[in-house]
Design a protein around this motif. Structure first.
Motif, PDB file in Angstrom:
ATOM      1  N   ASP A 166       0.810  -1.218   0.000  1.00 40.83           N
ATOM      2  CA  ASP A 166       0.000   0.000   0.000  1.00 40.83           C
ATOM      3  C   ASP A 166       0.847   1.273   0.000  1.00 40.83           C
ATOM      4  O   ASP A 166       0.315   2.376  -0.179  1.00 40.83           O
ATOM      5  CB  ASP A 166      -0.937   0.014   1.210  1.00 40.83           C
ATOM      6  CG  ASP A 166      -2.143  -0.898   1.023  1.00 40.83           C
ATOM      7  OD1 ASP A 166      -2.425  -1.289  -0.130  1.00 40.83           O
ATOM      8  OD2 ASP A 166      -2.803  -1.218   2.031  1.00 40.83           O
ATOM      9  N   VAL A 167       2.156   1.141   0.194  1.00 44.54           N
ATOM     10  CA  VAL A 167       3.049   2.309   0.192  1.00 44.54           C
ATOM     11  C   VAL A 167       3.344   2.717  -1.247  1.00 44.54           C
ATOM     12  O   VAL A 167       3.766   1.897  -2.064  1.00 44.54           O
ATOM     13  CB  VAL A 167       4.367   1.999   0.936  1.00 44.54           C
ATOM     14  CG1 VAL A 167       5.330   3.185   0.843  1.00 44.54           C
ATOM     15  CG2 VAL A 167       4.082   1.642   2.391  1.00 44.54           C
ATOM     16  N   ARG A 168       3.137   3.984  -1.554  1.00 47.62           N
ATOM     17  CA  ARG A 168       3.369   4.501  -2.905  1.00 47.62           C
ATOM     18  C   ARG A 168       4.755   5.125  -2.992  1.00 47.62           C
ATOM     19  O   ARG A 168       5.166   5.873  -2.106  1.00 47.62           O
ATOM     20  CB  ARG A 168       2.297   5.537  -3.269  1.00 47.62           C
ATOM     21  CG  ARG A 168       0.900   4.946  -3.361  1.00 47.62           C
ATOM     22  CD  ARG A 168      -0.167   6.019  -3.371  1.00 47.62           C
ATOM     23  NE  ARG A 168      -1.503   5.467  -3.615  1.00 47.62           N
ATOM     24  CZ  ARG A 168      -2.255   4.875  -2.703  1.00 47.62           C
ATOM     25  NH1 ARG A 168      -1.809   4.770  -1.460  1.00 47.62           N
ATOM     26  NH2 ARG A 168      -3.431   4.393  -3.014  1.00 47.62           N
ATOM     27  N   GLY A 169       5.458   4.866  -4.081  1.00 47.72           N
ATOM     28  CA  GLY A 169       6.817   5.360  -4.264  1.00 47.72           C
ATOM     29  C   GLY A 169       6.923   6.452  -5.315  1.00 47.72           C
ATOM     30  O   GLY A 169       5.968   6.731  -6.039  1.00 47.72           O
ATOM     31  N   PRO A 170       8.127   7.065  -5.456  1.00 44.77           N
ATOM     32  CA  PRO A 170       8.326   8.179  -6.371  1.00 44.77           C
ATOM     33  C   PRO A 170       8.767   7.785  -7.771  1.00 44.77           C
ATOM     34  O   PRO A 170       8.801   8.624  -8.679  1.00 44.77           O
ATOM     35  CB  PRO A 170       9.425   8.984  -5.670  1.00 44.77           C
ATOM     36  CG  PRO A 170      10.249   7.928  -4.983  1.00 44.77           C
ATOM     37  CD  PRO A 170       9.269   6.858  -4.540  1.00 44.77           C
ATOM     38  N   HIS A 171       9.137   6.509  -7.971  1.00 45.69           N
ATOM     39  CA  HIS A 171       9.624   6.057  -9.281  1.00 45.69           C
ATOM     40  C   HIS A 171       9.449   4.553  -9.383  1.00 45.69           C
ATOM     41  O   HIS A 171       9.114   3.899  -8.406  1.00 45.69           O
ATOM     42  CB  HIS A 171      11.102   6.434  -9.465  1.00 45.69           C
ATOM     43  CG  HIS A 171      12.017   5.766  -8.477  1.00 45.69           C
ATOM     44  ND1 HIS A 171      12.575   6.427  -7.399  1.00 45.69           N
ATOM     45  CD2 HIS A 171      12.471   4.482  -8.370  1.00 45.69           C
ATOM     46  CE1 HIS A 171      13.323   5.583  -6.705  1.00 45.69           C
ATOM     47  NE2 HIS A 171      13.268   4.394  -7.267  1.00 45.69           N
ATOM     48  N   PHE A 172       9.691   4.007 -10.554  1.00 44.57           N
ATOM     49  CA  PHE A 172       9.719   2.563 -10.730  1.00 44.57           C
ATOM     50  C   PHE A 172      11.159   2.076 -10.634  1.00 44.57           C
ATOM     51  O   PHE A 172      12.089   2.794 -10.994  1.00 44.57           O
ATOM     52  CB  PHE A 172       9.130   2.172 -12.089  1.00 44.57           C
ATOM     53  CG  PHE A 172       7.644   2.389 -12.202  1.00 44.57           C
ATOM     54  CD1 PHE A 172       6.744   1.492 -11.637  1.00 44.57           C
ATOM     55  CD2 PHE A 172       7.142   3.492 -12.875  1.00 44.57           C
ATOM     56  CE1 PHE A 172       5.374   1.687 -11.742  1.00 44.57           C
ATOM     57  CE2 PHE A 172       5.779   3.698 -12.988  1.00 44.57           C
ATOM     58  CZ  PHE A 172       4.891   2.788 -12.419  1.00 44.57           C
ATOM     59  N   GLY A 173      11.326   0.835 -10.163  1.00 41.86           N
ATOM     60  CA  GLY A 173      12.666   0.274 -10.061  1.00 41.86           C
ATOM     61  C   GLY A 173      13.123   0.159  -8.625  1.00 41.86           C
ATOM     62  O   GLY A 173      12.348   0.396  -7.682  1.00 41.86           O
ATOM     63  N   PRO A 174      14.396  -0.237  -8.405  1.00 38.83           N
ATOM     64  CA  PRO A 174      14.916  -0.393  -7.046  1.00 38.83           C
ATOM     65  C   PRO A 174      14.705   0.866  -6.210  1.00 38.83           C
ATOM     66  O   PRO A 174      14.807   1.993  -6.735  1.00 38.83           O
ATOM     67  CB  PRO A 174      16.406  -0.668  -7.272  1.00 38.83           C
ATOM     68  CG  PRO A 174      16.475  -1.254  -8.648  1.00 38.83           C
ATOM     69  CD  PRO A 174      15.406  -0.571  -9.437  1.00 38.83           C
ATOM     70  N   VAL A 175      14.417   0.678  -4.931  1.00 38.86           N
ATOM     71  CA  VAL A 175      14.159   1.831  -4.063  1.00 38.86           C
ATOM     72  C   VAL A 175      15.336   2.792  -4.065  1.00 38.86           C
ATOM     73  O   VAL A 175      15.170   4.012  -4.148  1.00 38.86           O
ATOM     74  CB  VAL A 175      13.835   1.361  -2.630  1.00 38.86           C
ATOM     75  CG1 VAL A 175      13.790   2.544  -1.664  1.00 38.86           C
ATOM     76  CG2 VAL A 175      12.508   0.612  -2.599  1.00 38.86           C
ATOM     77  N   GLY A 176      16.550   2.248  -3.998  1.00 36.84           N
ATOM     78  CA  GLY A 176      17.738   3.084  -3.984  1.00 36.84           C
ATOM     79  C   GLY A 176      18.171   3.573  -5.355  1.00 36.84           C
ATOM     80  O   GLY A 176      19.200   4.256  -5.461  1.00 36.84           O
ATOM     81  N   GLY A 177      17.418   3.246  -6.402  1.00 38.15           N
ATOM     82  CA  GLY A 177      17.735   3.644  -7.757  1.00 38.15           C
ATOM     83  C   GLY A 177      18.561   2.575  -8.469  1.00 38.15           C
ATOM     84  O   GLY A 177      19.046   1.634  -7.837  1.00 38.15           O
ATOM     85  N   PRO A 178      18.700   2.705  -9.784  1.00 38.64           N
ATOM     86  CA  PRO A 178      18.173   3.782 -10.615  1.00 38.64           C
ATOM     87  C   PRO A 178      16.653   3.724 -10.728  1.00 38.64           C
ATOM     88  O   PRO A 178      16.062   2.646 -10.676  1.00 38.64           O
ATOM     89  CB  PRO A 178      18.841   3.538 -11.976  1.00 38.64           C
ATOM     90  CG  PRO A 178      19.105   2.067 -12.001  1.00 38.64           C
ATOM     91  CD  PRO A 178      19.432   1.684 -10.589  1.00 38.64           C
ATOM     92  N   GLY A 179      16.053   4.904 -10.885  1.00 37.81           N
ATOM     93  CA  GLY A 179      14.614   4.997 -11.025  1.00 37.81           C
ATOM     94  C   GLY A 179      14.211   5.129 -12.476  1.00 37.81           C
ATOM     95  O   GLY A 179      14.970   5.656 -13.299  1.00 37.81           O
ATOM     96  N   TYR A 180      13.024   4.664 -12.798  1.00 41.64           N
ATOM     97  CA  TYR A 180      12.516   4.705 -14.172  1.00 41.64           C
ATOM     98  C   TYR A 180      11.147   5.366 -14.189  1.00 41.64           C
ATOM     99  O   TYR A 180      10.390   5.274 -13.234  1.00 41.64           O
ATOM    100  CB  TYR A 180      12.426   3.287 -14.748  1.00 41.64           C
ATOM    101  CG  TYR A 180      13.758   2.586 -14.822  1.00 41.64           C
ATOM    102  CD1 TYR A 180      14.577   2.705 -15.939  1.00 41.64           C
ATOM    103  CD2 TYR A 180      14.224   1.823 -13.738  1.00 41.64           C
ATOM    104  CE1 TYR A 180      15.815   2.067 -16.003  1.00 41.64           C
ATOM    105  CE2 TYR A 180      15.452   1.186 -13.796  1.00 41.64           C
ATOM    106  CZ  TYR A 180      16.247   1.313 -14.921  1.00 41.64           C
ATOM    107  OH  TYR A 180      17.481   0.702 -14.975  1.00 41.64           O
ATOM    108  N   ALA A 181      10.842   5.994 -15.317  1.00 44.96           N
ATOM    109  CA  ALA A 181       9.577   6.710 -15.443  1.00 44.96           C
ATOM    110  C   ALA A 181       8.407   5.767 -15.646  1.00 44.96           C
ATOM    111  O   ALA A 181       7.270   6.090 -15.287  1.00 44.96           O
ATOM    112  CB  ALA A 181       9.654   7.705 -16.599  1.00 44.96           C
TER     113      ALA A 181
END
Length: 340
Positions: A166-181
């Protein structure tokens, strides 16, 4: 050097490492190195009483450390040297550390981080010290209850997983990055990284690349997932602790969140394991809720299974399980047949 000689290095400290072959992926620290880590974390006056390596982890080296001035032991976790880390598993400990603020919903069940060091100034490896959680590993204790009681355990697992998802994140991918759109980008990048690791290990990765190509061609189906949710990455029975005295199964702790992601909850390892058999684990869904069974969701689940199988193949290679590596190709062929 024998254990008794090692113990004498730190003034009588009881040091019990796991003995491994020189070519094994995991390599233990020396008593001197553990002493350096503890002095960095707790000060130069820190006096070690014992350091016992726990053989349950398959990636990090894990030690239960007792110090003279602390009433309870602590847990020291040490990452593999960076030169031994696969591309798809790089900096997993740092990813777990980055996940801690996002996992506040289950904080009472998790160990607290007392110290972490990525500088490599002390031992040349990432390390983290955490509080020691009471409880018995679920694989050792769940079987002491009659099977009729097991649904209670899986019902709790479902509730824990639901709260994380139920926790919403700021990007897709690993929490520590890299993040994807987009979710498709994150999934395809993961498959490509695993394929590159398999190449580097001298294993055939053609089937993993076929899955990545199919995922890229049908990326619009993956991109129907538009809201990044927190995934546990690796949560199941092996990472759960239980109350040893409770009259029915009670989960008291959950561990090892180094593979957390932001993405589709259906891609989580926990969901894979909950759907693996029609047995007591069906109680999981009573607290988690129903899965999406639409055609698009079923197709995505096949992509996720292919990714799980790819990662399992890599892990089996790391653990020198040659027969299991070979078996993974048949399992992947079945998934590919359903995707294409």
């Amino acid at each position: 050097m024998t254990n008794s000689l090692r113990a004498g290095i730190l003034g009588g400290m009881d040091f019990q490492p796991v003995e491994r072959a020189s070519e094994a992926f995991q390599q233990s620290l020396t008593a001197e190195e553990i002493g350096k880590v503890c002095r960095r974390a707790f000060g130069d006056a820190a006096t070690l009483v014992s350091a016992v390596e726990l053989g349950t982890g398959m990636y990090n080296n894990v030690y239960r450390v007792a110090l003279a001035d602390q009433a309870r032991p602590v847990i020291l976790r040490v990452a593999p040297p960076e030169t031994r880390q696969f591309r798809s598993e790089r900096h997993l400990m740092r990813n777990e550390f980055a996940s801690v603020p996002w996992l506040a919903v289950i904080a009472p069940l998790m160990p607290q981080v007392l110290a972490a060091d990525w500088s490599h100034e002390v031992i040349g490896r990432d390390w983290m010290i955490q509080t020691h959680l009471d409880g018995i590993p679920a694989p050792e204790h769940l079987g002491t209850y009659p099977r009729a009681a097991w649904p209670a355990f899986f019902r709790q697992m479902g509730a824990i997983t639901r709260s994380v998802h139920d926790v919403r994140g700021p990007h897709f991918g690993p929490v520590g990055g890299p993040g994807y759109a987009t979710w498709g980008e994150a999934v395809i990048a993961s498959l490509e990284e695993i394929a590159a690791d398999l190449d580097g290990a001298g294993l055939d990765a053609a089937d993993v690349r076929k899955v990545a190509a199919v995922a890229a061609h049908e990326s619009a189906v993956l991109d129907e997932v538009t809201e990044p949710r927190l995934l546990t990455g690796d949560l199941w029975t092996v990472n759960a602790l239980m109350d040893p005295t409770a009259p029915e199964p009670v989960i008291t702790g959950v561990l090892d969140f180094d593979r957390t992601w932001f993405g589709d909850p259906a891609a989580d390892w926990t969901i894979r394991m909950a759907t693996a058999k029609a047995d007591e684990r069906e109680a999981f869904w009573e607290s988690y809720g129903a899965l999406d069974r639409s055609p698009a969701a079923v197709w995505r689940a096949q992509v996720y299974e292919a990714r799980h199988l790819s990662a399992i193949r890599l892990e089996r290679h790391r653990l020198a399980k040659t027969d299991a590596v070979r078996e993974s190709y048949g399992a992947m062929a079945e998934v590919l047949a359903g995707l294409t």
